[in-house]
Design a protein around this motif. Structure first.
Motif, PDB file in Angstrom:
ATOM      1  N   ALA A   1      -2.909   9.602  -5.901  1.00 53.28           N
ATOM      2  CA  ALA A   1      -2.756   9.391  -3.879  1.00 53.28           C
ATOM      3  C   ALA A   1      -2.368   8.718  -2.959  1.00 53.28           C
ATOM      4  O   ALA A   1      -1.475   9.145  -2.477  1.00 53.28           O
ATOM      5  N   LEU A   2      -3.364   7.647  -3.135  1.00 50.29           N
ATOM      6  CA  LEU A   2      -2.476   6.606  -2.250  1.00 50.29           C
ATOM      7  C   LEU A   2      -0.849   5.684  -2.791  1.00 50.29           C
ATOM      8  O   LEU A   2       0.097   5.378  -1.754  1.00 50.29           O
ATOM      9  N   ALA A   3      -0.879   5.803  -4.537  1.00 47.08           N
ATOM     10  CA  ALA A   3       0.922   5.882  -4.266  1.00 47.08           C
ATOM     11  C   ALA A   3       1.788   6.852  -3.673  1.00 47.08           C
ATOM     12  O   ALA A   3       3.345   6.298  -3.943  1.00 47.08           O
TER      13      ALA A   3
ATOM     14  N   LEU B   1       5.647  15.525   4.155  1.00 45.29           N
ATOM     15  CA  LEU B   1       5.598  14.970   5.448  1.00 45.29           C
ATOM     16  C   LEU B   1       3.723  14.163   5.806  1.00 45.29           C
ATOM     17  O   LEU B   1       4.099  13.577   6.681  1.00 45.29           O
ATOM     18  N   GLY B   2       3.771  13.573   3.999  1.00 44.73           N
ATOM     19  CA  GLY B   2       2.598  12.730   4.571  1.00 44.73           C
ATOM     20  C   GLY B   2       0.999  13.398   4.306  1.00 44.73           C
ATOM     21  O   GLY B   2       0.122  12.496   4.726  1.00 44.73           O
ATOM     22  N   VAL B   3       0.923  13.865   3.515  1.00 38.13           N
ATOM     23  CA  VAL B   3      -0.478  14.152   3.506  1.00 38.13           C
ATOM     24  C   VAL B   3      -0.590  14.347   1.368  1.00 38.13           C
ATOM     25  O   VAL B   3       0.010  14.694   0.729  1.00 38.13           O
ATOM     26  N   ALA B   4      -1.869  14.100   1.283  1.00 38.74           N
ATOM     27  CA  ALA B   4      -1.836  14.201   0.453  1.00 38.74           C
ATOM     28  C   ALA B   4      -3.563  13.950  -0.372  1.00 38.74           C
ATOM     29  O   ALA B   4      -3.839  13.912   1.027  1.00 38.74           O
ATOM     30  N   ARG B   5      -4.262  14.209  -1.583  1.00 41.52           N
ATOM     31  CA  ARG B   5      -5.164  14.918  -1.701  1.00 41.52           C
ATOM     32  C   ARG B   5      -5.716  14.514  -2.707  1.00 41.52           C
ATOM     33  O   ARG B   5      -5.773  14.761  -3.914  1.00 41.52           O
ATOM     34  N   THR B   6      -6.725  14.681  -2.929  1.00 40.45           N
ATOM     35  CA  THR B   6      -7.670  14.525  -4.558  1.00 40.45           C
ATOM     36  C   THR B   6      -8.383  16.011  -4.361  1.00 40.45           C
ATOM     37  O   THR B   6      -8.688  16.333  -3.524  1.00 40.45           O
TER      38      THR B   6
ATOM     39  N   GLN C   1       4.063  -0.228  -8.067  1.00 39.85           N
ATOM     40  CA  GLN C   1       3.371   0.174  -6.925  1.00 39.85           C
ATOM     41  C   GLN C   1       1.758   0.598  -7.411  1.00 39.85           C
ATOM     42  O   GLN C   1       1.163   0.510  -6.606  1.00 39.85           O
ATOM     43  N   ALA C   2       2.103   1.300  -8.799  1.00 38.53           N
ATOM     44  CA  ALA C   2       1.069   1.812  -9.882  1.00 38.53           C
ATOM     45  C   ALA C   2      -0.009   0.718  -9.858  1.00 38.53           C
ATOM     46  O   ALA C   2      -1.643   0.771  -9.792  1.00 38.53           O
ATOM     47  N   HIS C   3       0.552  -0.442 -10.511  1.00 40.06           N
ATOM     48  CA  HIS C   3      -0.751  -1.506 -10.691  1.00 40.06           C
ATOM     49  C   HIS C   3      -0.979  -1.822  -8.977  1.00 40.06           C
ATOM     50  O   HIS C   3      -2.514  -2.069  -9.337  1.00 40.06           O
ATOM     51  N   HIS C   4      -0.446  -2.440  -7.959  1.00 39.38           N
ATOM     52  CA  HIS C   4      -1.042  -2.697  -6.604  1.00 39.38           C
ATOM     53  C   HIS C   4      -2.392  -1.953  -6.396  1.00 39.38           C
ATOM     54  O   HIS C   4      -3.366  -2.576  -5.936  1.00 39.38           O
ATOM     55  N   TRP C   5      -1.538  -0.014  -5.936  1.00 36.88           N
ATOM     56  CA  TRP C   5      -3.011   0.749  -6.038  1.00 36.88           C
ATOM     57  C   TRP C   5      -4.014   0.547  -6.989  1.00 36.88           C
ATOM     58  O   TRP C   5      -5.290   1.325  -6.678  1.00 36.88           O
ATOM     59  N   LEU C   6      -4.040   0.697  -8.400  1.00 35.40           N
ATOM     60  CA  LEU C   6      -4.833   0.774  -9.247  1.00 35.40           C
ATOM     61  C   LEU C   6      -6.098  -0.651  -8.935  1.00 35.40           C
ATOM     62  O   LEU C   6      -7.134  -0.381  -9.160  1.00 35.40           O
ATOM     63  N   ASP C   7      -5.299  -1.514  -8.392  1.00 35.99           N
ATOM     64  CA  ASP C   7      -6.083  -2.955  -7.430  1.00 35.99           C
ATOM     65  C   ASP C   7      -6.768  -2.924  -6.356  1.00 35.99           C
ATOM     66  O   ASP C   7      -7.994  -2.981  -6.299  1.00 35.99           O
ATOM     67  N   PHE C   8      -5.805  -2.151  -5.766  1.00 33.32           N
ATOM     68  CA  PHE C   8      -6.468  -1.442  -4.987  1.00 33.32           C
ATOM     69  C   PHE C   8      -8.170  -0.809  -4.621  1.00 33.32           C
ATOM     70  O   PHE C   8      -8.585  -1.122  -3.839  1.00 33.32           O
TER      71      PHE C   8
ATOM     72  N   ASP D   1       0.671   6.015 -16.051  1.00 34.95           N
ATOM     73  CA  ASP D   1       1.708   6.847 -16.036  1.00 34.95           C
ATOM     74  C   ASP D   1       1.482   7.975 -14.785  1.00 34.95           C
ATOM     75  O   ASP D   1       2.117   8.613 -13.658  1.00 34.95           O
ATOM     76  N   ASN D   2      -0.644   8.332 -14.392  1.00 29.98           N
ATOM     77  CA  ASN D   2      -0.789   9.195 -13.830  1.00 29.98           C
ATOM     78  C   ASN D   2      -0.014   8.832 -12.489  1.00 29.98           C
ATOM     79  O   ASN D   2      -0.197   9.415 -11.407  1.00 29.98           O
ATOM     80  N   VAL D   3      -1.064   7.628 -12.497  1.00 27.00           N
ATOM     81  CA  VAL D   3      -0.815   6.640 -11.198  1.00 27.00           C
ATOM     82  C   VAL D   3       1.125   6.621 -10.404  1.00 27.00           C
ATOM     83  O   VAL D   3       1.140   7.084  -9.274  1.00 27.00           O
ATOM     84  N   ARG D   4       1.689   6.322 -11.269  1.00 30.59           N
ATOM     85  CA  ARG D   4       3.212   6.405 -10.548  1.00 30.59           C
ATOM     86  C   ARG D   4       3.851   7.950 -10.824  1.00 30.59           C
ATOM     87  O   ARG D   4       5.115   7.851  -9.933  1.00 30.59           O
ATOM     88  N   ALA D   5       2.519   8.720 -10.942  1.00 30.81           N
ATOM     89  CA  ALA D   5       3.411  10.077 -10.772  1.00 30.81           C
ATOM     90  C   ALA D   5       3.235  10.246  -9.526  1.00 30.81           C
ATOM     91  O   ALA D   5       3.865  10.976  -8.938  1.00 30.81           O
TER      92      ALA D   5
END
Length: 255
Positions: A165-167, A78-83, A131-138, A97-101
């Motif tokens: 989480a952002l992915a 529904l759009g909720v992510a967390r750490t 997308q994983a590379h994008h968020w790691l750059d971010f 692969d952690n971010v790809r997950a």
């Protein structure tokens, strides 16, 4: 209408009240900090919102959709992510692969696509990696993206968890002590990252013990003590609240 609404939330373990009547809301793209002494019920509140705990009573809604009784995967959908307060990375997997997950919620492929390596599967996997590379750059990751996540320095592992989480492309991001264990320079970078995440239109609820960071980045602050909400307001007002001062420093603080 608020993005997130928590109303009269209560949670008990064996008769012990971990949360006792918590109510607060979060608007679109707002930064709200939830603070309080250790054991105040902050992480328990996060666990209720994300479906890890089932509250004793109360109401939790996301854009008027009831979250109570939903599994964590459904809440994430529904759009909720967390750490997490303690890092929850897949240590043996690569950082990438952690971010790809984190992208699994929006991958457009079936089991059959994966088994047959169809064009749709290949497109989806390529997009996932991009997308994983994008968020790691971010998040500003400096370490090796192809090595095991457990080999990264602690601060870089924090960044990786936030990137994952952002992915998921969340509307609401819950950060549980993101600055814990970071040095002064890393905390400044974390402050900047939180603001940049808000700039994406993502609402953030933050648990943090670093009061300098809380007071600088928060638009509102909710204070818990022994599971009860004792304050909710602007940082400058909460900082001067006698009940908050007593909770942190004791009844003789003013004296």
């Amino acid at each position: 209408m608020s993005l997130l609404s928590v109303e009269d939330l209560r949670l008990s373990f064996g008769g012990l009240a971990a949360i006792d009547g918590l109510s607060f809301s979060v608007d679109e793209a707002e930064i709200v900090s939830v603070i309080g002494p250790n054991g105040a019920g902050k992480t328990s509140a996060f666990n209720c919102v994300t479906g890890f705990y089932r509250p004793t009573s109360g109401r939790i809604t996301l854009r008027d959709k009831n979250l109570l009784g939903l599994r964590p995967s459904a809440v994430a959908g529904l759009g909720v992510a967390r750490t997490f307060q303690n890092l929850r990375l897949f240590g043996e997997l690569s950082v990438l692969d952690n971010v790809r997950a984190g992208s699994h919620l929006w991958l457009r492929q079936s089991v059959l696509d994966a088994l047959l390596h169809t064009p749709r599967y290949r497109r989806s996997e390529r997009e996932c990696t991009e997308q994983a590379h994008h968020w790691l750059d971010f998040v500003g990751l400096r370490g090796d993206r192809y090595g095991a996540a457990r080999n990264l320095p602690y601060g870089e592992q924090r960044r990786t968890e936030i990137a994952r989480a952002l992915a998921r492309r969340p509307d609401l991001l819950l950060l549980d002590e993101p600055a814990a264990g970071l040095n002064h320079g890393e905390k400044e970078e974390m402050l900047d990252l939180i603001r940049r995440i808000q700039g994406l239109g993502v609402a953030i609820v933050l648990i943090e013990h670093d009061m300098g960071l809380v007071m600088e980045v928060s638009e509102r602050v909710v204070v818990l003590n022994f599971g009860k909400e004792i304050a909710d307001g602007r940082p400058e007002d909460v900082r001067e609240n006698p009940a908050v001062i007593e909770a942190y420093l004791g009844s003789d603080a003013h004296a």
